[in-house]
Write an enzyme that holds these catalytic residues in place. Sequence first.
Site, PDB file in Angstrom:
ATOM      1  N   SER A 139       4.754 -10.430   3.689  1.00 41.89           N
ATOM      2  CA  SER A 139       3.437  -9.817   3.744  1.00 41.89           C
ATOM      3  C   SER A 139       2.986  -9.593   5.190  1.00 41.89           C
ATOM      4  O   SER A 139       3.634  -8.863   5.943  1.00 41.89           O
ATOM      5  CB  SER A 139       2.433 -10.686   2.962  1.00 41.89           C
ATOM      6  OG  SER A 139       1.264  -9.968   2.683  1.00 41.89           O
ATOM      7  N   ASP A 161       4.092  -4.521  -6.954  1.00 43.39           N
ATOM      8  CA  ASP A 161       3.297  -5.200  -5.932  1.00 43.39           C
ATOM      9  C   ASP A 161       1.903  -4.582  -5.911  1.00 43.39           C
ATOM     10  O   ASP A 161       1.728  -3.426  -5.537  1.00 43.39           O
ATOM     11  CB  ASP A 161       3.980  -5.048  -4.565  1.00 43.39           C
ATOM     12  CG  ASP A 161       3.360  -5.937  -3.494  1.00 43.39           C
ATOM     13  OD1 ASP A 161       2.134  -6.152  -3.532  1.00 43.39           O
ATOM     14  OD2 ASP A 161       4.102  -6.403  -2.611  1.00 43.39           O
ATOM     15  N   HIS A 202       3.746  -9.232  -5.671  1.00 44.27           N
ATOM     16  CA  HIS A 202       3.692  -9.427  -4.222  1.00 44.27           C
ATOM     17  C   HIS A 202       4.376 -10.725  -3.808  1.00 44.27           C
ATOM     18  O   HIS A 202       5.087 -10.771  -2.802  1.00 44.27           O
ATOM     19  CB  HIS A 202       2.229  -9.435  -3.762  1.00 44.27           C
ATOM     20  CG  HIS A 202       2.064  -9.477  -2.275  1.00 44.27           C
ATOM     21  ND1 HIS A 202       2.576  -8.510  -1.441  1.00 44.27           N
ATOM     22  CD2 HIS A 202       1.449 -10.383  -1.468  1.00 44.27           C
ATOM     23  CE1 HIS A 202       2.286  -8.812  -0.180  1.00 44.27           C
ATOM     24  NE2 HIS A 202       1.609  -9.938  -0.175  1.00 44.27           N
TER      25      HIS A 202
END
Length: 235
Positions: free
Chosen positions: A56, A186, A215
């Site tokens: 991320s 995601d 995610h």
Amino acid sequence: MFFLASKGYRCIAHDRRGHGRSSQPWNGNEMDTYADDLLVLFETLNLKDVTMVGHSTGGGEVIRFCARHGTSRVKKAVLISAVPPVMVKKDSNPLGLPIEVFDSFRENMLKDRSQFFFDVPSGPFFGFNRPGAKVSQGLIQSWWLQGMMCGFKNAYDCVKAFSETDFTEDMKGLDIPVLLLHGDDDQVVPIDAAAKAGVKLLKKGTLKIYPGGPHALPNICEDEVNKDLLEFLES
């Protein structure tokens, strides 16, 4: 990390400034300083031949570090559900998310930070809002705890850092092998504006798409992620 360390690899995790056990300075909560902090870690531990792995926002740190400080100490990189090349929607990034999405993050954080850090993992982060999802209250509470350990200002500023930083030119200049792992479900960092766009910018990029993956791939698809990381390290 436990899996890779058990295979004989040295694994080092850092707590970004304002996160985890790190101090909570008011300033420097942006990608350039995140990368500079990482350089201090690399130099202090004299790290060489490193494979950097970032999830991320951490994927943005990996890219900015390599662009800002070079790859003399880095041989490979892995971006998992990562934010590059850029998240926010603009003329040059029509597939991005509207700025209002990130404004709502900041608004909800200011209104009720604790509830915000429950709502995100209860829904889109782990994909627990999808029909038939196996919900883990432990993961939700762990995410809440990690969020609440952050400095308030640090977490607030980080929203801008991960959503508005443009890594396009950084990615174009990267000359090391980069593996991108991304789920096609995601809900936090949509794949089209992220990995699918990013892999086209990289000289040595490889994208693996996880069908239905959320995610939080390292938590929800941990066995497959471990396998892919190990294969990449050994290749």
